[in-house]
Design an enzyme around this catalytic site. Sequence first.
Site, short mmCIF file in Angstrom:
data_model
loop_
_atom_site.label_atom_id
_atom_site.label_comp_id
_atom_site.label_asym_id
_atom_site.label_seq_id
_atom_site.Cartn_x
_atom_site.Cartn_y
_atom_site.Cartn_z
N GLU A 186 -6.63 5.97 32.69
CA GLU A 186 -6.67 5.23 31.43
C GLU A 186 -5.24 4.83 31.12
OE1 GLU A 186 -5.74 4.10 28.37
OE2 GLU A 186 -6.23 5.93 27.27
N GLU A 195 0.74 -1.57 30.42
CA GLU A 195 1.16 -0.23 30.84
C GLU A 195 1.31 -0.13 32.35
OE1 GLU A 195 -1.11 2.92 29.19
OE2 GLU A 195 -0.42 2.54 27.15
#
Length: 735
Positions: A186, A195
């Site tokens: 995640e 990210e």
Amino acid sequence: MSRYFLRNILVFSNTTTSNTHFVTRTMSSIPTPSHRQFQLRVDPLTGNSEWVVIEEQESQVDMFTEPLLATTSYLDMLNDSPRNRAYCDAINKTVTKPCHVLDIGAGTGLLSMMAARAMSSSNDATCSTSKGMVTACESYLPMVKLMRKVLRANGMERKVRIINKRSDEVEVGVDIASRADVLVSEILDSEFLGEGLIPTLQHAHDKLLVDNPETVPYHATTYGQLVECKHFWRLHDLVNTEANVSDGIHLVPTGFEKSLYVKPHQLAMHCDALKEEMELLSEPFKIFEFDFSKRPDSYGEAELHVKATKDGTIHAVVSWWVLQLDREGSIFYSTAPKWISCPSDMNGSLVPGAREWCDHWKQCVWFTPEKGLRVCTDEAVQLRAIHTDTSISYDFGTQSCLKEVGYQQCAARIQKSQIALPPERMAIYGDNSWRCSFIKVLSNALRKKISSICVVADDSIFLTVAIAHLSDTSNVLSFLPGLREQGARYLEDVSVANGYSMDRVAVLNKQSQLTLHDTHERLVDLFIGEPFYYGGDNMLPWHNLRFWSERTKFNSILSEDVLIMPCKGILRACAMSLPDLWRSRRSLKEIVGFDHSVVNATLGACGDLPASEESPFLPFTIWQCGDVKRLSEVFTVMEFDFMKPIHPCSGTAKFTVSGICHGFVLWIDWVLDAENSVVIPTGPDQRYWKQGVKLLSVPVEVEKQGSGADKCCLTIISTSFDPISGEMELKHIFS
């Protein structure tokens, strides 16, 4: 705040439990005796910083973990029940036999424990067999320490193996025995790619995973919608908003329209808060699809033809994403705004949207150029979407720079000579009322000074230009502590358009004490600031009292009748109902069957804490915090007199509350003049400032049984400000 940058790259974070801010970086290029990390401690009132080594020792890790992690989004993420349940269901469907599961960016180890439990419940074997294992990859040492505590609390320490490295540093045959059969991860931000998802997946598929692995999530689709919203326009188009002001100051003069700009990237925002101000100009449309089970490309383009559903001006593309967590396509998670009640997956089936407010994932906004793009009903809008390793951008055919050299190259070229400001600062600089407030006070002060020495203590390019523009006899010394050389080049670029000579303006490129040598043996007549410190977007309001600290440092060279602007700060507060924010920060107990209570103090939780522990102050833009409601009048807590050197302050306020109180919201209103007639408010009604939030351990419900203040709850709060740490303490009593 990006959790991936906390784990793997870089994090800026402000703390409310000590006198420092932190930046953390794994210095892998520096030879060290172990996997060593360096923590940069920054004093909020001075800007001074120092590097501190963090190693494996218990005392050092614990010393830094709590203040750093308290302001991250981990707690909010772990309180996201739809997200947790979706991952749990998908992992249970995917991990049905002993296998090697790799969890990249493991955090507290929640997904790793889900995988270990799913494997243990299979009929063939347990996780302890040689065929079954779970490897948790987490690079950030304080988070590794926290994960170990969570694993011990759940009896999972022997079922999950932790590797304290970046995933792209992990080697098969060295760190892990074999390639993994299943990847759970995640590492997603609001934009989806920010990210480092793509480079992480590329390395994992190349080096760490078997061919055709199982993955959770399995697939994702990004969506967009064309919207009209003047708030979005004000956040980036200083050229046209400045055209509506009449003070004669040109922050973006003709020929220098890109001198101040907002970085060309998507802005994460709770768009539901602006629903009443938006016109939706298209239906939702698909942008990109990503398959986690295959190696992704670093670059992709999508040529889109979007039909306008009504007349209007396109100010932005609002985007979100939908995760398909399982291969079969029955488990989904969506970050869509609430007006999208049933987003569609890539097969056209209906997907229920996530209904709970959360702060770790928002929608994203991409601004259209300048005033926007005018469209008519049924008109086909050509939209080009581009994704790189870490970002998604859009081109409506007017951004030639992006077409010619690509998104990242263009951004890098602009960065060399211009100043990238936060969107909120661009909106403030284009606000006529805000500008008039400062111009009024400065004009009155300069009329009394034939020739003055003016010091701009912060990063305010507006005040530097304003003084030089208003007075042709004043000398301006600007510190610009964050902008530095860029600020100096900018001031030179716009000098002609604003009618001043650079021989009267200087940027002092030093952090040391200002002396009379710098002022040509003259005392300072004006000492001013907004206050605004570049790079301090996530600071608490009272950290801008750095201005007071700077004023104190230069006390010996200030004239007796010096004008300090602002001359005073007023700490104001109100009690508020904040159910969504409180829920997202509440203390953790069980998450899908796993005890997480050991993380509460470290992650800055509220509720069910020991009497000696409190939740920290956190910076939030209150109007974007979901369901919010004032429960008291705005009241003054204390005042900061900048005419005097910095000193400890305290204050007490009594007020009445009616309703369910989740906490107190505090901010500073800046008084510009001695007559208290010109004030810059920064409270919850002001969209361009963050407030400080102190959440209660337990919400206090006060039922109003009649009319009048006597039927409400009398509340007393006391606060104190420490000029050494720059921190605020608050105590309260409900009677």
